[in-house]
Write a protein that holds these residues in place. Structure first.
Motif, PDB file in Angstrom:
ATOM      1  N   VAL A 234       0.764  -0.907   0.215  1.00 14.17           N
ATOM      2  CA  VAL A 234       0.270  -0.260   0.190  1.00 14.17           C
ATOM      3  C   VAL A 234       0.988   1.026  -0.029  1.00 14.17           C
ATOM      4  CG1 VAL A 234      -1.837   1.423   1.715  1.00 14.17           C
ATOM      5  CG2 VAL A 234      -1.924  -1.656   1.130  1.00 14.17           C
ATOM      6  N   GLY A 235       1.549   1.283   0.955  1.00 10.57           N
ATOM      7  CA  GLY A 235       2.814   2.203   1.104  1.00 10.57           C
ATOM      8  C   GLY A 235       3.587   2.428  -0.447  1.00 10.57           C
ATOM      9  N   GLY A 236       3.919   1.493  -0.954  1.00  8.55           N
ATOM     10  CA  GLY A 236       4.625   1.572  -2.201  1.00  8.55           C
ATOM     11  C   GLY A 236       3.605   2.248  -3.434  1.00  8.55           C
ATOM     12  N   GLN A 237       2.479   1.885  -3.428  1.00 10.52           N
ATOM     13  CA  GLN A 237       1.686   1.970  -4.154  1.00 10.52           C
ATOM     14  C   GLN A 237       1.174   3.661  -4.123  1.00 10.52           C
ATOM     15  OE1 GLN A 237      -2.297   0.463  -4.368  1.00 10.52           O
ATOM     16  NE2 GLN A 237      -2.194  -0.371  -6.226  1.00 10.52           N
ATOM     17  N   ILE A 238       0.493   3.954  -2.707  1.00 13.12           N
ATOM     18  CA  ILE A 238       0.636   5.310  -3.083  1.00 13.12           C
ATOM     19  C   ILE A 238       1.645   6.717  -3.597  1.00 13.12           C
ATOM     20  CG2 ILE A 238       0.591   7.414  -0.916  1.00 13.12           C
ATOM     21  CD1 ILE A 238      -0.914   4.990   0.543  1.00 13.12           C
ATOM     22  N   VAL A 239       2.810   5.990  -3.123  1.00 14.20           N
ATOM     23  CA  VAL A 239       3.931   6.750  -3.254  1.00 14.20           C
ATOM     24  C   VAL A 239       4.125   7.279  -4.912  1.00 14.20           C
ATOM     25  CG1 VAL A 239       6.710   7.209  -3.421  1.00 14.20           C
ATOM     26  CG2 VAL A 239       5.613   6.614  -1.153  1.00 14.20           C
ATOM     27  N   LEU A 240       3.855   5.336  -5.469  1.00 13.47           N
ATOM     28  CA  LEU A 240       4.302   5.373  -6.812  1.00 13.47           C
ATOM     29  C   LEU A 240       3.060   6.813  -7.947  1.00 13.47           C
ATOM     30  CD1 LEU A 240       4.869   1.686  -7.703  1.00 13.47           C
ATOM     31  CD2 LEU A 240       6.474   3.647  -8.135  1.00 13.47           C
ATOM     32  N   HIS A 241       2.233   6.554  -7.306  1.00 11.23           N
ATOM     33  CA  HIS A 241       0.354   7.059  -7.783  1.00 11.23           C
ATOM     34  C   HIS A 241       1.213   8.954  -7.504  1.00 11.23           C
ATOM     35  CE1 HIS A 241      -1.947   3.450  -7.794  1.00 11.23           C
ATOM     36  NE2 HIS A 241      -0.827   3.138  -9.084  1.00 11.23           N
ATOM     37  N   GLY A 242       1.350   9.314  -6.437  1.00 11.82           N
ATOM     38  CA  GLY A 242       1.598  10.000  -6.143  1.00 11.82           C
ATOM     39  C   GLY A 242       2.574  10.954  -7.560  1.00 11.82           C
ATOM     40  N   LEU A 243       3.800   9.844  -7.692  1.00 12.30           N
ATOM     41  CA  LEU A 243       4.675  10.463  -7.933  1.00 12.30           C
ATOM     42  C   LEU A 243       4.388  10.881  -9.359  1.00 12.30           C
ATOM     43  CD1 LEU A 243       7.826   8.460  -6.690  1.00 12.30           C
ATOM     44  CD2 LEU A 243       8.043  10.472  -6.756  1.00 12.30           C
TER      45      LEU A 243
ATOM     46  N   LEU B  82       6.265  13.777 -10.927  1.00 14.33           N
ATOM     47  CA  LEU B  82       7.832  13.635 -10.761  1.00 14.33           C
ATOM     48  C   LEU B  82       8.386  12.234 -11.451  1.00 14.33           C
ATOM     49  CD1 LEU B  82       7.393  15.110  -7.059  1.00 14.33           C
ATOM     50  CD2 LEU B  82       8.332  15.925  -9.344  1.00 14.33           C
ATOM     51  N   ALA B  83       7.855  11.579 -11.583  1.00 12.28           N
ATOM     52  CA  ALA B  83       8.378  10.725 -12.198  1.00 12.28           C
ATOM     53  C   ALA B  83       7.231   9.177 -12.894  1.00 12.28           C
ATOM     54  CB  ALA B  83       9.160   9.832 -10.988  1.00 12.28           C
ATOM     55  N   ASN B  84       6.805   8.317 -14.433  1.00 17.91           N
ATOM     56  CA  ASN B  84       6.388   7.715 -13.974  1.00 17.91           C
ATOM     57  C   ASN B  84       6.774   6.531 -14.128  1.00 17.91           C
ATOM     58  OD1 ASN B  84       3.917   6.734 -15.366  1.00 17.91           O
ATOM     59  ND2 ASN B  84       5.011   7.682 -17.677  1.00 17.91           N
ATOM     60  N   LEU B  85       6.667   5.488 -13.301  1.00 14.95           N
ATOM     61  CA  LEU B  85       7.030   4.988 -12.629  1.00 14.95           C
ATOM     62  C   LEU B  85       5.720   3.575 -12.685  1.00 14.95           C
ATOM     63  CD1 LEU B  85       9.869   5.403  -9.982  1.00 14.95           C
ATOM     64  CD2 LEU B  85       9.602   4.584 -12.436  1.00 14.95           C
ATOM     65  N   SER B  86       4.494   3.955 -12.855  1.00 16.50           N
ATOM     66  CA  SER B  86       3.435   3.626 -12.137  1.00 16.50           C
ATOM     67  C   SER B  86       2.635   2.230 -13.659  1.00 16.50           C
ATOM     68  CB  SER B  86       2.449   3.820 -11.660  1.00 16.50           C
ATOM     69  OG  SER B  86       2.047   5.074 -12.198  1.00 16.50           O
ATOM     70  N   GLU B  87       3.072   3.436 -14.186  1.00 15.28           N
ATOM     71  CA  GLU B  87       2.420   2.827 -15.834  1.00 15.28           C
ATOM     72  C   GLU B  87       3.018   1.941 -16.344  1.00 15.28           C
ATOM     73  OE1 GLU B  87       1.958   6.290 -19.041  1.00 15.28           O
ATOM     74  OE2 GLU B  87       0.502   6.798 -17.157  1.00 15.28           O
ATOM     75  N   PRO B  88       5.006   2.174 -16.268  1.00 15.79           N
ATOM     76  CA  PRO B  88       5.514   0.706 -17.073  1.00 15.79           C
ATOM     77  C   PRO B  88       5.085  -0.698 -16.190  1.00 15.79           C
ATOM     78  CG  PRO B  88       6.953   2.720 -16.954  1.00 15.79           C
ATOM     79  CD  PRO B  88       5.716   3.474 -16.383  1.00 15.79           C
ATOM     80  N   LEU B  89       5.031  -0.820 -15.356  1.00 17.54           N
ATOM     81  CA  LEU B  89       4.991  -1.313 -14.001  1.00 17.54           C
ATOM     82  C   LEU B  89       3.760  -1.731 -14.961  1.00 17.54           C
ATOM     83  CD1 LEU B  89       4.878  -3.645 -11.572  1.00 17.54           C
ATOM     84  CD2 LEU B  89       4.153  -0.807 -10.225  1.00 17.54           C
TER      85      LEU B  89
ATOM     86  N   GLU C  75      -2.408  -9.848 -13.234  1.00 13.33           N
ATOM     87  CA  GLU C  75      -2.227  -8.538 -13.320  1.00 13.33           C
ATOM     88  C   GLU C  75      -1.684  -7.804 -12.366  1.00 13.33           C
ATOM     89  OE1 GLU C  75      -3.831  -6.411 -16.560  1.00 13.33           O
ATOM     90  OE2 GLU C  75      -4.761  -8.007 -18.243  1.00 13.33           O
ATOM     91  N   TRP C  76      -2.982  -7.701 -11.261  1.00 11.28           N
ATOM     92  CA  TRP C  76      -3.249  -7.378  -9.764  1.00 11.28           C
ATOM     93  C   TRP C  76      -1.853  -8.032  -9.366  1.00 11.28           C
ATOM     94  CZ3 TRP C  76      -3.109  -8.932  -5.062  1.00 11.28           C
ATOM     95  CH2 TRP C  76      -3.150  -8.404  -3.784  1.00 11.28           C
ATOM     96  N   LEU C  77      -1.162  -9.249  -9.432  1.00 13.28           N
ATOM     97  CA  LEU C  77      -0.694  -9.569  -8.885  1.00 13.28           C
ATOM     98  C   LEU C  77       0.666  -9.008  -8.487  1.00 13.28           C
ATOM     99  CD1 LEU C  77      -1.005 -13.167  -8.250  1.00 13.28           C
ATOM    100  CD2 LEU C  77      -1.260 -11.976  -6.388  1.00 13.28           C
ATOM    101  N   ILE C  78       0.818  -8.551 -10.528  1.00 17.95           N
ATOM    102  CA  ILE C  78       2.085  -8.068 -10.335  1.00 17.95           C
ATOM    103  C   ILE C  78       2.639  -6.658  -9.983  1.00 17.95           C
ATOM    104  CG2 ILE C  78       3.924  -7.549 -12.440  1.00 17.95           C
ATOM    105  CD1 ILE C  78       2.394  -9.994 -14.893  1.00 17.95           C
ATOM    106  N   ASN C  79       1.635  -6.256 -10.385  1.00 18.51           N
ATOM    107  CA  ASN C  79       1.300  -4.508  -9.750  1.00 18.51           C
ATOM    108  C   ASN C  79       1.349  -4.913  -8.915  1.00 18.51           C
ATOM    109  OD1 ASN C  79       0.481  -2.814 -12.347  1.00 18.51           O
ATOM    110  ND2 ASN C  79      -0.944  -3.825 -12.941  1.00 18.51           N
ATOM    111  N   ALA C  80       1.075  -5.512  -7.728  1.00 24.31           N
ATOM    112  CA  ALA C  80       1.257  -5.442  -5.844  1.00 24.31           C
ATOM    113  C   ALA C  80       2.358  -5.497  -5.855  1.00 24.31           C
ATOM    114  CB  ALA C  80       0.280  -6.543  -5.399  1.00 24.31           C
ATOM    115  N   GLY C  81       3.017  -7.049  -6.508  1.00 26.41           N
ATOM    116  CA  GLY C  81       3.894  -7.046  -6.276  1.00 26.41           C
ATOM    117  C   GLY C  81       5.634  -6.430  -6.434  1.00 26.41           C
ATOM    118  N   GLY C  82       5.025  -5.377  -7.308  1.00 24.03           N
ATOM    119  CA  GLY C  82       6.056  -4.587  -7.779  1.00 24.03           C
ATOM    120  C   GLY C  82       5.960  -2.788  -6.900  1.00 24.03           C
ATOM    121  N   ALA C  83       4.853  -3.190  -6.607  1.00 23.55           N
ATOM    122  CA  ALA C  83       4.883  -1.929  -5.675  1.00 23.55           C
ATOM    123  C   ALA C  83       5.178  -1.976  -3.914  1.00 23.55           C
ATOM    124  CB  ALA C  83       2.736  -1.293  -5.340  1.00 23.55           C
ATOM    125  N   GLY C  84       4.831  -3.519  -4.224  1.00 24.45           N
ATOM    126  CA  GLY C  84       5.720  -3.255  -2.248  1.00 24.45           C
ATOM    127  C   GLY C  84       7.210  -3.944  -2.807  1.00 24.45           C
TER     128      GLY C  84
END
Length: 314
Positions: free
Chosen positions: A240-249, A254-261, A279-288
Motif C-alpha cells: 500500500v505504501g509503495g502504491q501510494i508513493v508511485l501514484h503520487g509521483l 515527478l516520475a512515471n514508474l507506475s505506468e511501465p509497471l 495483473e493485480w499480483l504483478i502490480n502489487a508485487g512491483g509496488a511492494g
C-alpha cells in the motif's frame, strides 16, 4: 384552517421525502466509496493482528477495543475535518500528504523486515516479562493507532475522491458513514480472528464429534494463521505504501514508474489464465518491491543517526 393544516402536512411530507432521498444518496455514496477503499480495508484488517501477538487471551479484546477507539478518533476527529478543509480550500495538498503517509508505511514495513532478519532469540523469561509489562501494551497500542492513522487516511482520501463533486455537507456525511462502518467492520473481524482459538477450544469440549474436530482444528490452526497475518500485514504495508508513493509521483509528474509497471503486468498477465488476477499480483508485487526499497532507504538513513543507534543498542 383545514387547508392550511393540509398544506403544512404536505410540506412536512415533502421534506421527509427529500430527507429520505438524501439518506439514500449518502448510503449509495458511502457504499461506492467503501468498495473503492476495499483494498486498503483488507490491509488494515491484516495489519492489526500483528500488534496482538504475544498477549494473554484476557487482554486481547480490551486491546482491540482501545485500538478501535483510537481508530474512530483518527477518522472522525482528526482526518475527516482536515480532508473536508483541504477539499474546500487546497485539493492540491491531498496527494503530497498521502505520499508522506505512504512513505511512513514503507518505513514501518521495511523496519519490520529488518528486525525479523536481525532479531536475536530471547529467553522465555524475557518474553514472559515483556508480555506482563504494562509499558509494552502501551507501546503496541500506540504503534497500532499510528499505523491505523495512515491506513485510515488512505481509506478516507479514497472515499473523498468519490464524492469531491458533491456539496460539502454530502461529503461530510459520506465520510462519516464510511469511517464508522469500516472501523466497525475491520475491528469486528480482527476480534473474531484473534478469539477464534478460544471459540475452537470451547467447541472441542462439547457438542458433536464433527464440532469437536472442527474446534481442535481451529485451536491448532490459529497460531499459524496469526503468524501468517503478521507476515501479510508487513507485506500489505509495503504494497500500500509503495502504491501510494508511485501514484503520487505520477500524479505530480515527478516520475512515471507506475505506468511501465502496469504495462508490464498487462503484457505478462494478459497471456495467462485469469489474466486480471495475474495483473493485480504483478502490480502489487512491483509496488511492494518499490515500497521495500524506499522503506529500506529510510530505515538505513535513520539507523545512521547517532540517537537512533543508541536507541537500537538498548
Amino acid at each position: 384552517m383545514p387547508s392550511g393544516l393540509f398544506a403544512l402536512l404536505d410540506d412536512v411530507a415533502t421534506i421527509a421525502k427529500v430527507a429520505a432521498a438524501s439518506i439514500d444518496d449518502i448510503g449509495a455514496a458511502a457504499s461506492k466509496a467503501g468498495v473503492k477503499a476495499a483494498g486498503v480495508v483488507i490491509d488494515d484488517t491484516a495489519v492489526t493482528p500483528r500488534y496482538l501477538t504475544g498477549f494473554t487471551p484476557n487482554r486481547e479484546l480490551p486491546i482491540i477495543w482501545r485500538i478501535a477507539k483510537g481508530s474512530f478518533k483518527n477518522k472522525l476527529i482528526f482526518i475527516l475535518p482536515v480532508l473536508l478543509l483541504l477539499s474546500a480550500l487546497a485539493q492540491w495538498a491531498i496527494t503530497p500528504i498521502l505520499m508522506v503517509g505512504g512513505a511512513y508505511l514503507c518505513f514501518e514495513g521495511a523496519e519490520k523486515v529488518w528486525h525479523s532478519l536481525t532479531a536475536k532469540d530471547h529467553p522465555l523469561e524475557e518474553d514472559v516479562a515483556l508480555v506482563a509489562d504494562k509499558n509494552h501494551e502501551e507501546e503496541m497500542v500506540s504503534g497500532a493507532i499510528r499505523t491505523d492513522f495512515i491506513l485510515s487516511g488512505e481509506i478516507m482520501v479514497i472515499a473523498l475522491n468519490e464524492v469531491l463533486s458533491e456539496p460539502l455537507g454530502m461529503r461530510a456525511a459520506t465520510l462519516a458513514v464510511v469511517a464508522i462502518v469500516i472501523t466497525i467492520a475491520v475491528y469486528g473481524v480482527v476480534g473474531l480472528i484473534v478469539k477464534m482459538d478460544d471459540i475452537g477450544l470451547h467447541m472441542s469440549k462439547g457438542g458433536t464429534g464433527v464440532g469437536r474436530a472442527i474446534g481442535r482444528g481451529l485451536v491448532t490452526a490459529m497460531p499459524k494463521l496469526l503468524a501468517a497475518l503478521a507476515t501479510i500485514g508487513t507485506a500489505a504495508m509495503l504494497w500500500v505504501g509503495g502504491q501510494i508513493v508511485l501514484h503520487g509521483l505520477h500524479d505530480l509528474h515527478l516520475a512515471n514508474l507506475s505506468e511501465p509497471l502496469e504495462h508490464f503486468a498487462e503484457a505478462v498477465g494478459g497471456g495467462l489464465p485469469v489474466a486480471g488476477l495475474w495483473e493485480w499480483l504483478i502490480n502489487a508485487g512491483g509496488a511492494g518491491i518499490f515500497g521495500l526499497l524506499l522503506g529500506g532507504i529510510i530505515v538505513g538513513a535513520l539507523h545512521l543517526l547517532p540517537g537512533r543507534k543508541k536507541a537500537a543498542a538498548h
